[in-house]
Enzyme design. Structure first.
Site, short mmCIF file in Angstrom:
data_model
loop_
_atom_site.label_atom_id
_atom_site.label_comp_id
_atom_site.label_asym_id
_atom_site.label_seq_id
_atom_site.Cartn_x
_atom_site.Cartn_y
_atom_site.Cartn_z
N ARG A 158 5.61 -9.51 -8.20
CA ARG A 158 6.38 -10.30 -7.23
C ARG A 158 5.59 -11.53 -6.82
NH1 ARG A 158 10.29 -6.50 -4.75
NH2 ARG A 158 10.56 -5.04 -6.47
N GLU A 185 5.24 -13.25 -4.26
CA GLU A 185 5.51 -13.25 -2.82
C GLU A 185 5.00 -14.55 -2.20
OE1 GLU A 185 7.25 -11.03 -1.34
OE2 GLU A 185 7.09 -9.18 -2.53
N ARG A 193 0.54 -6.39 3.64
CA ARG A 193 1.33 -5.35 2.96
C ARG A 193 2.03 -5.83 1.70
NH1 ARG A 193 6.20 -3.43 6.27
NH2 ARG A 193 7.63 -5.12 5.87
N HIS A 194 1.73 -7.05 1.28
CA HIS A 194 2.30 -7.57 0.03
C HIS A 194 1.20 -7.96 -0.94
CE1 HIS A 194 5.75 -8.27 2.75
NE2 HIS A 194 6.46 -8.03 1.66
N GLU A 207 8.02 0.33 5.58
CA GLU A 207 8.84 0.76 4.45
C GLU A 207 7.94 1.05 3.26
OE1 GLU A 207 11.38 -2.40 2.93
OE2 GLU A 207 11.13 -1.53 0.95
N SER A 247 12.56 2.34 -1.21
CA SER A 247 13.86 1.74 -0.98
C SER A 247 14.76 2.10 -2.17
CB SER A 247 13.68 0.23 -0.85
OG SER A 247 14.91 -0.40 -0.86
N ARG A 302 1.36 0.83 -0.78
CA ARG A 302 1.74 0.94 0.64
C ARG A 302 1.63 2.38 1.12
NH1 ARG A 302 6.97 -2.73 1.95
NH2 ARG A 302 6.07 -4.72 1.34
P1 AMO Z 1 12.12 -3.07 -3.42
O1 AMO Z 1 12.09 -4.50 -3.76
O2 AMO Z 1 12.49 -2.71 -2.01
O3 AMO Z 1 13.15 -2.29 -4.34
O4 AMO Z 1 10.71 -2.41 -3.75
C1 AMO Z 1 10.51 -1.02 -3.66
C2 AMO Z 1 9.21 -0.69 -2.95
O5 AMO Z 1 8.15 -1.35 -3.61
C3 AMO Z 1 7.15 -1.72 -2.69
N1 AMO Z 1 6.92 -3.18 -2.77
C4 AMO Z 1 5.73 -3.78 -2.65
N2 AMO Z 1 4.50 -3.29 -2.43
C5 AMO Z 1 3.46 -4.15 -2.37
N3 AMO Z 1 3.58 -5.47 -2.53
C6 AMO Z 1 4.80 -6.04 -2.75
N4 AMO Z 1 4.88 -7.35 -2.93
C7 AMO Z 1 5.93 -5.17 -2.82
N5 AMO Z 1 7.25 -5.37 -3.02
C8 AMO Z 1 7.84 -4.15 -2.99
C9 AMO Z 1 7.63 -1.31 -1.33
C10 AMO Z 1 9.12 -1.17 -1.52
O6 AMO Z 1 9.68 -0.22 -0.64
N6 AMO Z 1 14.61 -2.06 -7.64
C11 AMO Z 1 14.43 -1.67 -6.26
C12 AMO Z 1 14.18 -0.18 -6.12
C13 AMO Z 1 15.41 0.65 -6.46
O7 AMO Z 1 16.46 0.42 -5.85
O8 AMO Z 1 15.28 1.55 -7.29
C14 AMO Z 1 13.23 -2.42 -5.69
O9 AMO Z 1 12.41 -2.91 -6.40
O10 AMO Z 1 7.05 -0.05 -1.02
#
Ligand code: AMO
Length: 442
Positions: free
Chosen positions: A216, A218, A224-225, A365, A368, A416
């Protein structure tokens, strides 16, 4: 016999070895030279062995030992002798010392310094940072947590799969895509295995999971990202509702936390973590009720808006107070929030709502997911609404035209999760070599 087969780890040496000759290997943590006698603290994976060199016995060996810098790597052959003074209860009197690697000085990071280095310095020198037992413990706990995850998924007959990380289309919105050059085409790093895990639901491999990196871009720099995280992705078919999906998420977390209690006890103790394992089922809090709970706590969030980091945190405190729960689901997210998630199934009786859920742990979170839209026509409509180029999603859509069972799944952020298990202030602590907006090396 290869050298490593006859080297003993410090924890393997017991009273049985007293009087016997053994080989130990490790890093020089400290050398204390008292003139005629030197005490070397030799650190390995499990602990520290004291190697006691006496000048009179072997002056050359004594001189060599005392010329070493801290963190040099030694192989020592010697006799084990019980010792009241040595921390481990014994010492090794060396007969032969081989310097496998002499360390330079000054060193980029102190391993036993009382003063802690800042996170950047630590991450820049991660190999040395990991020489500290408490830092290594984080990664052993992470591995054990994943073992508990796999145990559960295997017991429920999920199979582990691997899907491409170089992809032609994103599934989680354009803003966080990393574009890459792929021969003469443009491609992206996968944000999530979303399209593939759903594709598999049309294949007969109807319960799958994957533990793999997700990427990602971000925009914001937060604790947390990260730009590369480990996503546990689960997908299962023949479900009736999102509740079936939540049950799997709950089963995974429960199995994982329980596994930690036994498999990672020593490491949790080392870090002073008193792990609490909540009894499932975890409370379900409807999104609408979460908004009301926050409002009654003085935090106004409009129905249909994101809870945001602050809202999630506050909700965590409220749920702790009301239910004494560290883990809880926020359920029935409104379509307004999931509209970008083109694959989310909306309720037939109320298209403004979905069965989508988050699983939050201590106000953050971690998971998801929910039931997907498996009806081709409705899915196409939702994709159009999102302005997606249907051609780019052809491989994905095709699977919905030739027999696609109802299905659902979720994404679970492993870092996380570990961050919350250990109450670490920054997610980067849970990644060996984190990637973020500025960090690309090491
Ligand atoms: P989502 O985008 O909510 O859902 O991501 C799912 C989980 O991934 C973790 N997460 C991250 N952890 C650390 N850094 C980040 N940049 C980051 N982005 C996300 C979180 C989050 O809850 N395709 C859907 C999932 C699905 O519906 O099956 C998805 O990617 O813990």
């Amino acid at each position: 016999m290869p050298v490593w087969q006859h080297i003993l780890y410090s924890a393997e040496i017991t009273a049985e070895h007293y009087g016997r000759t053994v080989s130990v290997g490790g890093w020089v943590q400290d050398i204390r030279n008292l003139g005629g006698i030197s005490f070397v603290q030799l650190r390995d994976r499990d602990g520290v062995v004291q190697v006691t060199a006496v000048k009179k016995r072997n002056p050359e060996l004594f001189a060599e030992i005392n010329s070493l810098q801290r963190e040099s790597v030694l192989l020592v052959r010697g006799t084990v002798k019980e010792s009241k003074e040595a921390r481990a209860g014994f010492e090794v009197l060396p007969e032969d010392v081989r310097v496998l690697s002499a360390a330079e000085s000054p060193q980029p990071l102190g391993v036993v310094d009382k003063v802690g280095a800042d996170l950047d310095t630590r991450l820049n020198n991660r190999f040395m940072d990991l020489r500290k037992a408490d830092i290594r413990a984080v990664f052993r706990i992470r591995a054990a947590a994943l073992q508990g995850v796999r145990d559960y998924l295997l017991s429920e007959s999920f199979i582990e799969v691997s899907t491409p990380k170089i992809v032609a289309a994103g599934a989680e919105g354009g803003a966080t895509l990393f574009p890459i050059k792929y021969f003469d085409k443009s491609a992206y790093l996968a944000q999530s295995p979303q399209l593939y895990k759903q594709n598999l639901m049309a294949s007969g491999l109807d319960r799958v999971y994957e533990i793999a990196p997700a990427y990602r871009a971000e925009a914001s720099d937060t604790v947390r990202h990260i730009a590369e995280f480990t996503s546990l992705d689960v997908e299962l078919a023949f479900i009736e509702s999102s509740e079936d999906v939540m049950a799997v998420a709950e089963g995974i977390v429960d199995s994982s936390l329980r596994h930690l209690l036994t498999a990672a006890k020593a490491d949790l103790d080392l870090l002073g973590v008193d792990l609490s394992v909540p009894e499932p089922p975890y409370p379900r809090i409807r999104y609408d009720d979460a908004i009301d709970l926050l409002a009654s706590d003085g935090m106004k969030i409009a129905h249909g808006d994101d809870l945001g980091t602050e809202g999630e945190k506050r909700l965590g405190d409220i749920v702790m107070e009301k239910h004494g729960a560290l883990l809880y689901f926020i359920t029935e997210f409104p379509t307004s929030l999931k509209r970008g998630t083109f694959y989310a199934k909306r309720y037939d009786e109320d298209p403004e709502r979905t069965g989508y859920f988050d699983l939050d742990y201590k106000g953050q979170e971690i998971v998801s997911g929910g039931q997907r839209e498996h009806r081709y026509d409705v899915l196409v409509e939702q994709m159009r609404e999102n302005g997606l180029d249907l051609e780019a999603f052809d491989f994905y859509l095709k699977a919905f035209r030739y027999g696609m069972p109802p299905h659902g799944g979720f994404g679970f952020g492993i870092e996380r999760y570990v961050q919350k298990i250990l109450d670490l202030p920054n997610i980067r602590e849970t990644v060996l070599y984190p990637r973020d907006r500025v960090r690309l090396v090491p």
